[in-house]
Motif scaffolding. Structure first.
Motif, PDB file in Angstrom:
ATOM      1  N   ARG A  90       0.870  -1.188   0.000  1.00 39.15           N
ATOM      2  CA  ARG A  90       0.000   0.000   0.000  1.00 39.15           C
ATOM      3  C   ARG A  90       0.902   1.231   0.000  1.00 39.15           C
ATOM      4  O   ARG A  90       1.866   1.292   0.753  1.00 39.15           O
ATOM      5  CB  ARG A  90      -0.906   0.006   1.234  1.00 39.15           C
ATOM      6  CG  ARG A  90      -1.898  -1.144   1.272  1.00 39.15           C
ATOM      7  CD  ARG A  90      -2.699  -1.144   2.570  1.00 39.15           C
ATOM      8  NE  ARG A  90      -3.691  -2.194   2.603  1.00 39.15           N
ATOM      9  CZ  ARG A  90      -3.441  -3.458   2.962  1.00 39.15           C
ATOM     10  NH1 ARG A  90      -2.221  -3.787   3.335  1.00 39.15           N
ATOM     11  NH2 ARG A  90      -4.398  -4.370   2.949  1.00 39.15           N
ATOM     12  N   LEU A  91       0.544   2.193  -0.823  1.00 40.50           N
ATOM     13  CA  LEU A  91       1.403   3.360  -0.991  1.00 40.50           C
ATOM     14  C   LEU A  91       0.550   4.616  -1.079  1.00 40.50           C
ATOM     15  O   LEU A  91      -0.481   4.637  -1.760  1.00 40.50           O
ATOM     16  CB  LEU A  91       2.248   3.200  -2.262  1.00 40.50           C
ATOM     17  CG  LEU A  91       3.232   4.316  -2.614  1.00 40.50           C
ATOM     18  CD1 LEU A  91       4.275   4.485  -1.510  1.00 40.50           C
ATOM     19  CD2 LEU A  91       3.912   4.007  -3.940  1.00 40.50           C
ATOM     20  N   GLU A 127       5.866  13.623   1.563  1.00 41.83           N
ATOM     21  CA  GLU A 127       5.702  12.638   2.631  1.00 41.83           C
ATOM     22  C   GLU A 127       5.035  11.405   2.031  1.00 41.83           C
ATOM     23  O   GLU A 127       3.924  11.490   1.501  1.00 41.83           O
ATOM     24  CB  GLU A 127       4.861  13.189   3.777  1.00 41.83           C
ATOM     25  CG  GLU A 127       4.449  12.146   4.812  1.00 41.83           C
ATOM     26  CD  GLU A 127       5.638  11.478   5.489  1.00 41.83           C
ATOM     27  OE1 GLU A 127       5.496  10.348   5.964  1.00 41.83           O
ATOM     28  OE2 GLU A 127       6.736  12.091   5.527  1.00 41.83           O
ATOM     29  N   ARG A 128       5.707  10.280   2.108  1.00 42.35           N
ATOM     30  CA  ARG A 128       5.168   9.030   1.573  1.00 42.35           C
ATOM     31  C   ARG A 128       4.935   8.061   2.716  1.00 42.35           C
ATOM     32  O   ARG A 128       5.726   7.976   3.646  1.00 42.35           O
ATOM     33  CB  ARG A 128       6.120   8.413   0.548  1.00 42.35           C
ATOM     34  CG  ARG A 128       6.357   9.299  -0.662  1.00 42.35           C
ATOM     35  CD  ARG A 128       7.127   8.576  -1.764  1.00 42.35           C
ATOM     36  NE  ARG A 128       7.383   9.525  -2.841  1.00 42.35           N
ATOM     37  CZ  ARG A 128       8.563  10.071  -3.096  1.00 42.35           C
ATOM     38  NH1 ARG A 128       9.611   9.751  -2.345  1.00 42.35           N
ATOM     39  NH2 ARG A 128       8.720  10.928  -4.083  1.00 42.35           N
ATOM     40  N   VAL A 129       3.852   7.303   2.604  1.00 41.65           N
ATOM     41  CA  VAL A 129       3.518   6.279   3.593  1.00 41.65           C
ATOM     42  C   VAL A 129       3.458   4.950   2.861  1.00 41.65           C
ATOM     43  O   VAL A 129       2.805   4.831   1.828  1.00 41.65           O
ATOM     44  CB  VAL A 129       2.170   6.574   4.282  1.00 41.65           C
ATOM     45  CG1 VAL A 129       1.855   5.492   5.318  1.00 41.65           C
ATOM     46  CG2 VAL A 129       2.188   7.953   4.932  1.00 41.65           C
ATOM     47  N   LEU A 130       4.141   3.948   3.404  1.00 39.04           N
ATOM     48  CA  LEU A 130       4.206   2.627   2.780  1.00 39.04           C
ATOM     49  C   LEU A 130       3.809   1.569   3.796  1.00 39.04           C
ATOM     50  O   LEU A 130       4.277   1.570   4.934  1.00 39.04           O
ATOM     51  CB  LEU A 130       5.630   2.355   2.281  1.00 39.04           C
ATOM     52  CG  LEU A 130       5.895   0.970   1.683  1.00 39.04           C
ATOM     53  CD1 LEU A 130       5.153   0.805   0.365  1.00 39.04           C
ATOM     54  CD2 LEU A 130       7.388   0.751   1.497  1.00 39.04           C
ATOM     55  N   SER A 131       2.931   0.670   3.372  1.00 38.89           N
ATOM     56  CA  SER A 131       2.529  -0.465   4.199  1.00 38.89           C
ATOM     57  C   SER A 131       2.802  -1.733   3.403  1.00 38.89           C
ATOM     58  O   SER A 131       2.391  -1.843   2.243  1.00 38.89           O
ATOM     59  CB  SER A 131       1.042  -0.379   4.560  1.00 38.89           C
ATOM     60  OG  SER A 131       0.588  -1.583   5.152  1.00 38.89           O
ATOM     61  N   LEU A 132       3.494  -2.697   4.016  1.00 44.05           N
ATOM     62  CA  LEU A 132       3.873  -3.930   3.325  1.00 44.05           C
ATOM     63  C   LEU A 132       3.397  -5.154   4.095  1.00 44.05           C
ATOM     64  O   LEU A 132       3.444  -5.194   5.325  1.00 44.05           O
ATOM     65  CB  LEU A 132       5.388  -4.016   3.170  1.00 44.05           C
ATOM     66  CG  LEU A 132       6.076  -3.007   2.247  1.00 44.05           C
ATOM     67  CD1 LEU A 132       7.586  -3.204   2.316  1.00 44.05           C
ATOM     68  CD2 LEU A 132       5.581  -3.148   0.822  1.00 44.05           C
ATOM     69  N   PRO A 275      -5.180   5.665   4.653  1.00 42.85           N
ATOM     70  CA  PRO A 275      -3.797   5.595   5.145  1.00 42.85           C
ATOM     71  C   PRO A 275      -3.668   5.832   6.642  1.00 42.85           C
ATOM     72  O   PRO A 275      -2.701   5.367   7.260  1.00 42.85           O
ATOM     73  CB  PRO A 275      -3.081   6.690   4.347  1.00 42.85           C
ATOM     74  CG  PRO A 275      -3.894   6.849   3.101  1.00 42.85           C
ATOM     75  CD  PRO A 275      -5.315   6.595   3.524  1.00 42.85           C
ATOM     76  N   ALA A 276      -4.629   6.540   7.234  1.00 39.15           N
ATOM     77  CA  ALA A 276      -4.574   6.764   8.680  1.00 39.15           C
ATOM     78  C   ALA A 276      -4.678   5.460   9.468  1.00 39.15           C
ATOM     79  O   ALA A 276      -4.266   5.390  10.623  1.00 39.15           O
ATOM     80  CB  ALA A 276      -5.680   7.729   9.105  1.00 39.15           C
ATOM     81  N   THR A 277      -5.232   4.423   8.836  1.00 43.66           N
ATOM     82  CA  THR A 277      -5.380   3.132   9.511  1.00 43.66           C
ATOM     83  C   THR A 277      -4.177   2.221   9.277  1.00 43.66           C
ATOM     84  O   THR A 277      -4.129   1.126   9.825  1.00 43.66           O
ATOM     85  CB  THR A 277      -6.655   2.419   9.036  1.00 43.66           C
ATOM     86  OG1 THR A 277      -6.534   2.110   7.626  1.00 43.66           O
ATOM     87  CG2 THR A 277      -7.875   3.293   9.237  1.00 43.66           C
ATOM     88  N   TRP A 278      -3.214   2.675   8.472  1.00 36.84           N
ATOM     89  CA  TRP A 278      -2.014   1.861   8.245  1.00 36.84           C
ATOM     90  C   TRP A 278      -1.055   2.094   9.412  1.00 36.84           C
ATOM     91  O   TRP A 278      -0.087   2.852   9.325  1.00 36.84           O
ATOM     92  CB  TRP A 278      -1.339   2.246   6.941  1.00 36.84           C
ATOM     93  CG  TRP A 278      -2.217   2.175   5.725  1.00 36.84           C
ATOM     94  CD1 TRP A 278      -3.466   1.651   5.629  1.00 36.84           C
ATOM     95  CD2 TRP A 278      -1.897   2.675   4.419  1.00 36.84           C
ATOM     96  NE1 TRP A 278      -3.941   1.781   4.353  1.00 36.84           N
ATOM     97  CE2 TRP A 278      -3.010   2.403   3.581  1.00 36.84           C
ATOM     98  CE3 TRP A 278      -0.789   3.313   3.872  1.00 36.84           C
ATOM     99  CZ2 TRP A 278      -3.033   2.762   2.247  1.00 36.84           C
ATOM    100  CZ3 TRP A 278      -0.812   3.661   2.550  1.00 36.84           C
ATOM    101  CH2 TRP A 278      -1.914   3.383   1.735  1.00 36.84           C
ATOM    102  N   VAL A 279      -1.299   1.459  10.514  1.00 35.86           N
ATOM    103  CA  VAL A 279      -0.488   1.675  11.710  1.00 35.86           C
ATOM    104  C   VAL A 279      -0.151   0.335  12.347  1.00 35.86           C
ATOM    105  O   VAL A 279      -0.807  -0.679  12.095  1.00 35.86           O
ATOM    106  CB  VAL A 279      -1.216   2.569  12.743  1.00 35.86           C
ATOM    107  CG1 VAL A 279      -1.430   3.968  12.185  1.00 35.86           C
ATOM    108  CG2 VAL A 279      -2.561   1.952  13.144  1.00 35.86           C
TER     109      VAL A 279
END
Length: 511
Positions: A90-91, A127-132, A275-279
């Motif tokens: 997820r990006l 600012e990039r957020v990455l979820s793997l 993306p706020a839930t990618w924690v």
């Protein structure tokens, strides 16, 4: 080592990190939809600039959160089949902050000491957020920090910092190689005034496709579902990149090595979510030095230690009764939602009988006993509902026991509560579900499936009894529970002081 062997070793390392590879098993790899039912005529293809095609792909991944299920396949020229692995990426690239005027940045330090804030500050505003999802690993990179956990080890976390903006080089310094093409294309726009353009230095699209230079790009505008196709070369051989001509989202990338190895990546769009839930919650996790340390089990628990993965409220309830000790029954169940009797049920039944034997002892009241089913993962939502629905079948002795989790009662005079008579049917919902098993029951016994332990109100362990192998030894286990309960009820004296340790009683010989 030959060049071919070196290349294969590097790619195999990545596939092992994902931990779900299947070696040399032929299978069909999902292919993107064809452009049309019949091949278009060559004249129908429209040539465009590769930079323009890359800009279309970049726009698709920079305007909204995205999620791709990426299947990575390695084909060997002299072997049948292929080796595959799957990752979910997820990006999200947050909108750029407004740039400050040039004269305002001369004497103003970069916020938070960002080492990338050079020149006009173009890259530092990204600012990039990455979820793997990498097999059992879950990784989140955001706000200059990478966090990685193992889904079956809830006590550890790997945390490292990186300089923003996030890019492929950031991750390569912190974890084994992962092919993230969309991130690489986004990061190719981070060039600063004194950097050579990507077309001149070559792009690194994956750790196995470096120095990529696209020499052509075509589009068939008349196809029912047009494809955007880029072709070029890389340090390792040749590369082609395909994207959906309508959305700009990636569909396929193929790298053909000079050694005739073929690495293919297919991209399947998935819902991205907020993306706020990618924690990742790390409040109860201890940091470890390496990714390998994520799977190191915590220290074993023995008599005298605290039963750290449970708290007193889970065992003693509101604490209004006079029980000075409690019996905790732990049962390992890899799949508690399966609606079928467990093969370990006879062992659990022996443990229940050992606890029930205390009812006939004069000094046994009041008795606190709780049962916990330890699962492979912590149950949540629908999983917990399914697990609870299956409990009466899988663990009949626990679900119908009148001594495990009994309802509170009091004597007519209102004095100390006493153990009620066994109920014909108990509520299975009173049996707790915890997990994962590796960090719970295995800390008490690496091999046993059913364990009884006695704890005092401070959750200090006074006995650990492995029920496995003692199905015919119920009376002896009852005596051990009684003696451990007596030790647990000894006053501790001064605050913070514990009574001298006493060895656990040895089970008498069977008659």
């Amino acid at each position: 080592m030959s060049a071919r062997a070196s290349t294969f070793l590097a790619i195999a390392t990545m596939l092992c990190v994902v931990l779900i590879a299947e070696h040399n098993v032929p299978r069909a790899v999902a292919q993107p939809a064809r452009v049309s039912a019949r091949p278009p005529a060559a004249a129908a293809l429209v040539s465009i600039e590769p930079a323009t095609a890359l800009a279309e792909i970049r726009a698709a991944y920079s305007t909204a959160p995205t999620c791709d299920r990426v299947t990575i396949s390695l084909k060997l020229p002299d072997r049948p089949g292929k080796t595959e692995s799957v990752i979910v990426a997820r990006l999200w690239q947050a909108p750029k902050a407004p740039r400050q005027p040039a004269d305002a940045t001369k004497d103003t330090p970069a916020p938070d000491g960002d080492a990338n804030a050079r020149g006009s500050g173009g890259a530092s505003s990204v600012e990039r957020v990455l979820s793997l999802e990498l097999g059992p690993l879950r990784a989140i990179a955001r706000d200059g920090q990478l966090r990685v956990i193992h889904t079956q080890h809830e006590s550890t976390v790997y945390i490292r910092s990186y300089e923003k903006p996030l890019n492929g080089a950031s991750l390569r310094r912190l974890m084994p190689p992962v092919g993230l093409v969309a991130l690489a294309i986004l990061a190719s726009a981070d060039e600063l005034p004194d950097d050579p353009p990507a077309s001149a230095r070559g792009m690194t699209l994956t750790p196995w496709a470096t120095g990529v230079r696209f020499t052509s790009a075509t589009l068939d505008p008349k196809a029912e579902r047009p494809e955007l196709l880029l072709r070029g070369t890389c340090d390792q051989g040749e590369v082609s990149l395909t994207a959906d001509g309508a959305t700009g989202r990636l569909t396929r990338m193929t790298t053909t090595f000079k050694t005739q190895l073929v690495l293919e990546m297919t991209f399947e769009p998935q819902p991205a979510g907020d993306p706020a839930t990618w924690v990742i919650d790390t409040t109860k996790r201890r940091p470890v030095d390496t990714l390998a340390d994520l799977t190191i089990a915590e220290a074993s628990l023995r008599v005298g230690n605290a039963l750290s993965f449970l708290d007193a409220t889970q065992v003693f309830g509101d604490g209004q009764d006079a029980a000075k000790s409690a019996i905790v029954m732990l049962v390992s169940d890899p799949n508690p939602a399966q609606p079928a009797p467990s093969s370990t049920e006879p062992i659990a039944a022996a443990g229940v009988s050992a606890i029930a034997g205390l009812v006939d002892l004069v000094d046994a009241a009041p008795v606190r006993a709780r049962a916990f089913i330890a699962t492979r993962r912590r149950p949540e939502g629908d999983d917990e509902i399914a697990m609870r629905a299956a409990l009466p079948v899988r663990w009949a002795s626990i679900a119908t026991s009148g001594v495990l989790n009994p309802p509170a009662t009091t004597t007519p005079s209102g004095h100390e509560p006493v153990l009620p008579a066994p109920a014909p049917v108990a509520t299975p919902a009173s049996v707790a579900l915890i997990g994962p098993a590796r960090s719970t029951i295995q800390r008490l016994s690496p091999e046993a499936q059913v364990v009884l332990c006695v704890v005092d109100r401070a959750m200090k362990i006074h006995a650990v009894i492995e029920v496995d192998g003692r199905v015919d030894d119920v009376a002896a286990m009852t005596r051990e529970l009684r003696e451990a309960g007596r030790r647990a009820g000894v006053p501790t004296g001064e605050p913070g002081q514990s009574p001298p340790e006493q060895p656990a009683p040895t089970a008498p010989e069977r008659k």
